[in-house]
Write a protein that holds these residues in place. Structure first.
Motif, PDB file in Angstrom:
ATOM      1  N   ARG A  61      -4.530   1.280   9.832  1.00  0.00           N
ATOM      2  CA  ARG A  61      -4.219   0.391   8.701  1.00  0.00           C
ATOM      3  C   ARG A  61      -3.807  -0.957   9.282  1.00  0.00           C
ATOM      4  O   ARG A  61      -2.645  -1.347   9.238  1.00  0.00           O
ATOM      5  CB  ARG A  61      -3.119   1.019   7.840  1.00  0.00           C
ATOM      6  CG  ARG A  61      -2.948   0.323   6.501  1.00  0.00           C
ATOM      7  CD  ARG A  61      -2.265   1.222   5.490  1.00  0.00           C
ATOM      8  NE  ARG A  61      -0.885   1.493   5.800  1.00  0.00           N
ATOM      9  CZ  ARG A  61       0.149   0.761   5.389  1.00  0.00           C
ATOM     10  NH1 ARG A  61      -0.062  -0.325   4.649  1.00  0.00           N
ATOM     11  NH2 ARG A  61       1.372   1.101   5.700  1.00  0.00           N
ATOM     12  N   LEU A 110      -8.502  -6.177   1.260  1.00  0.00           N
ATOM     13  CA  LEU A 110      -7.529  -5.694   0.283  1.00  0.00           C
ATOM     14  C   LEU A 110      -7.355  -6.733  -0.818  1.00  0.00           C
ATOM     15  O   LEU A 110      -7.357  -7.937  -0.546  1.00  0.00           O
ATOM     16  CB  LEU A 110      -6.172  -5.437   0.935  1.00  0.00           C
ATOM     17  CG  LEU A 110      -6.078  -4.338   1.989  1.00  0.00           C
ATOM     18  CD1 LEU A 110      -4.699  -4.376   2.654  1.00  0.00           C
ATOM     19  CD2 LEU A 110      -6.341  -2.970   1.386  1.00  0.00           C
ATOM     20  N   GLY A 112      -5.122   4.493   3.780  1.00  0.00           N
ATOM     21  CA  GLY A 112      -5.252   3.047   3.712  1.00  0.00           C
ATOM     22  C   GLY A 112      -5.841   2.417   4.953  1.00  0.00           C
ATOM     23  O   GLY A 112      -5.575   1.252   5.253  1.00  0.00           O
ATOM     24  N   TRP A 147       0.835  -1.205   0.000  1.00  0.00           N
ATOM     25  CA  TRP A 147       0.000   0.000   0.000  1.00  0.00           C
ATOM     26  C   TRP A 147       0.871   1.256   0.000  1.00  0.00           C
ATOM     27  O   TRP A 147       0.621   2.192  -0.772  1.00  0.00           O
ATOM     28  CB  TRP A 147      -0.935   0.008   1.206  1.00  0.00           C
ATOM     29  CG  TRP A 147      -1.921   1.143   1.164  1.00  0.00           C
ATOM     30  CD1 TRP A 147      -1.712   2.419   1.602  1.00  0.00           C
ATOM     31  CD2 TRP A 147      -3.223   1.124   0.589  1.00  0.00           C
ATOM     32  NE1 TRP A 147      -2.818   3.197   1.361  1.00  0.00           N
ATOM     33  CE2 TRP A 147      -3.764   2.418   0.734  1.00  0.00           C
ATOM     34  CE3 TRP A 147      -4.000   0.143  -0.024  1.00  0.00           C
ATOM     35  CZ2 TRP A 147      -5.041   2.747   0.295  1.00  0.00           C
ATOM     36  CZ3 TRP A 147      -5.277   0.465  -0.470  1.00  0.00           C
ATOM     37  CH2 TRP A 147      -5.778   1.755  -0.311  1.00  0.00           C
TER      38      TRP A 147
END
Length: 323
Positions: free
Chosen positions: A246, A308, A225, A216
């Motif tokens: 995150r 993700l 993120g 990321w």
């Protein structure tokens, strides 16, 4: 333990096609809590899987009940399911379904587990418990064969903070141990993903050795993120303290692959699905404890985390057996 379909690819499983295609990898903490309309959420997770069609999937907080919902999905036969032995507990969470023996105290503490799924050929799989985990956490590792090149994919749910202890030392040690274990599986191509429970403010920078990158940070510099976000995730909007972290990450060491893209998934509420959030306020008035109960209807998302999806492609000329 291998479970599920024994054939890895129904079509296009030659070295040539594997070497030319983009590989999609999903990581998702699916939220084991039943208060949030569990069945609806797992159906929504299935919609996300069908839409993105990841080649490899890493899930955290899988319970026997969630596993049961998932294996009834129409997309399930496309994958081989990989779980550690002893982690497929009965729904009651009190008996190990392999041995039928009562669970030990350590096993009871890990009433949910990590699971990997693959459309691609799997050469080997292993689950290694962390030596310093009081929560029964472990590292799951699969050697994936991609056109003759071995990609080692690891996932974990690192130690969770629990008041009054933040357990930062345990997380840092587990992160370092994970990268060492992945590097010992006979390939230079390594991916570690999952719910790291990582907070840079308390845990510091993620301990990446030379050659490793945080996908990321590499692909979306300047973007937060946050995969656990009490403002962006309407299902969590009733919490008292704002949290934006995150927690979920992909870290990679991929000399034979190019990291092409990463996106966050599961950010939209499930249409027409709500849950009841009950708040009880307490205060003291004239030596008397007063309580007030309030109910609110809130949206439901696939999880309290966002997922993700990472996309990687083989480098030209990389499709040769790994040394």
């Amino acid at each position: 333990m291998f479970a599920g379909k024994t054939e890895y690819l129904s079509t296009g499983d030659s070295k040539t096609s594997l070497c030319s295609k983009a590989i999609k990898i999903m990581t998702y903490n699916v939220c084991s809590g039943k208060d949030y309309k569990l069945h609806n959420r797992i159906l929504a997770l299935g919609d996300i899987i069908r839409h993105h069609s990841p080649d490899l999937i890493c899930l955290q907080e899988v319970t026997p009940e969630i596993h049961g919902f998932l294996e009834k999905s129409d997309w399930w036969p496309e994958y081989k399911c990989l779980m550690s032995r002893g982690m497929d507990y009965t729904e009651a969470g009190m008996v190990c379904s392999n041995t039928r023996k009562p669970l030990s105290k350590r096993q009871k503490q890990r009433s949910y587990f990590c699971m990997q799924m693959s459309k691609l050929p799997v050469d080997s799989f292993d689950g290694v418990p962390f030596s310093d985990s009081v929560m029964g956490r472990e590292l799951c590792m699969a050697n994936i064969n991609i056109g003759g090149v071995t990609l080692v994919l690891g996932t974990s749910h690192l130690e969770s903070p629990s008041r009054p202890r933040l357990r930062s030392n345990e997380r840092v040690a587990q992160a370092k141990e994970s990268l060492i274990l992945l590097g010992g599986r006979g390939s230079c191509n390594l991916i570690f993903c999952g719910d790291m429970n990582w907070d840079d403010k308390t845990d510091g920078p993620f301990p990446l050795p030379d050659g490793w990158v945080d996908a990321w940070a590499e692909l979306k510099p300047g973007e937060d993120g946050w995969t656990y976000d009490t403002e962006a995730n309407a299902m969590l909007s009733a919490v008292v303290h704002k949290r934006q972290l995150r927690l979920d990450r992909f870290v990679c060491k991929l000399p034979d692959f190019e990291v092409q893209g990463i996106e966050m998934v599961g950010k939209e509420p499930i249409p027409g699905v709500l849950y009841v959030k009950v708040d009880v306020a307490r205060w003291k008035s004239k030596e008397k404890i007063c309580r007030q109960r309030r109910e609110r209807m809130l949206p439901v998302l696939p999880s309290d985390h966002f997922g993700l999806v990472l996309t990687v492609t083989p480098q030209p000329g990389s499709c040769a057996p790994s040394e």
